[in-house]
Motif scaffolding. Sequence first.
Motif, mmCIF file in Angstrom:
data_model
loop_
_atom_site.group_PDB
_atom_site.id
_atom_site.type_symbol
_atom_site.label_atom_id
_atom_site.label_comp_id
_atom_site.label_asym_id
_atom_site.label_seq_id
_atom_site.Cartn_x
_atom_site.Cartn_y
_atom_site.Cartn_z
ATOM 1 N N ARG A 1 -7.006 -2.035 0.553
ATOM 2 C CA ARG A 1 -7.734 -2.935 0.990
ATOM 3 C C ARG A 1 -6.063 -3.289 1.534
ATOM 4 O O ARG A 1 -5.339 -3.397 0.899
ATOM 5 N N ARG B 1 0.522 -1.040 0.377
ATOM 6 C CA ARG B 1 0.385 0.404 -0.025
ATOM 7 C C ARG B 1 0.634 0.857 -0.262
ATOM 8 O O ARG B 1 0.501 2.379 -1.042
ATOM 9 N N THR C 1 -3.397 -7.476 -3.724
ATOM 10 C CA THR C 1 -4.537 -7.992 -2.471
ATOM 11 C C THR C 1 -5.803 -9.313 -3.490
ATOM 12 O O THR C 1 -6.861 -9.113 -2.772
ATOM 13 N N SER D 1 -3.140 -5.796 2.138
ATOM 14 C CA SER D 1 -1.915 -6.670 1.534
ATOM 15 C C SER D 1 -2.293 -7.555 2.102
ATOM 16 O O SER D 1 -2.846 -8.234 3.106
ATOM 17 N N GLU D 2 -2.299 -9.469 1.483
ATOM 18 C CA GLU D 2 -2.903 -10.978 1.480
ATOM 19 C C GLU D 2 -1.204 -11.184 2.579
ATOM 20 O O GLU D 2 -0.230 -10.640 1.895
#
Length: 146
Positions: free
Chosen positions: A131, A24, A71, A133-134
Amino acid sequence: MDFQTSVKTCLTQKYATFAGRASRSEYWWFMLAYVIGALIVSFLGWIVYMLYVLALIVPATAAGWRRLQDTGRPGWYILIPVGFSLLSMLLTPAPVVDPTAPGGMGGMGLMAILGIVQLILAIVYIYWLTRPSEPETNAYGPPPQA
């Protein structure tokens, strides 16, 4: 990732890199630099502004592509608002001096429709791009270094 590192990464190391993921902070710091640059360059004239946009459309698109992949979404989704924005720039008619002149309202209607679609796209993509981060490795690679 801080402001300078983000701009340096997006403009030199990953100028046209569409593989991998972007954090991000990398994406949003680069977008801030892009917008500030666009505001400054816009005062220099339309041609200079267009050259700026053309020079930075690849790294801006690549950063958005990597951010969407971070994401868990396919990166090519970023081409939807980018393509629509370019199409809108080409289709938007010149400003109408006299809106009561024949044909003047058609241009205003087109601008209104394009504006509404762009607003909806902006809301959806801002939501997606903000959103988290995974945290684990996903289909697009390991998590980026924050």
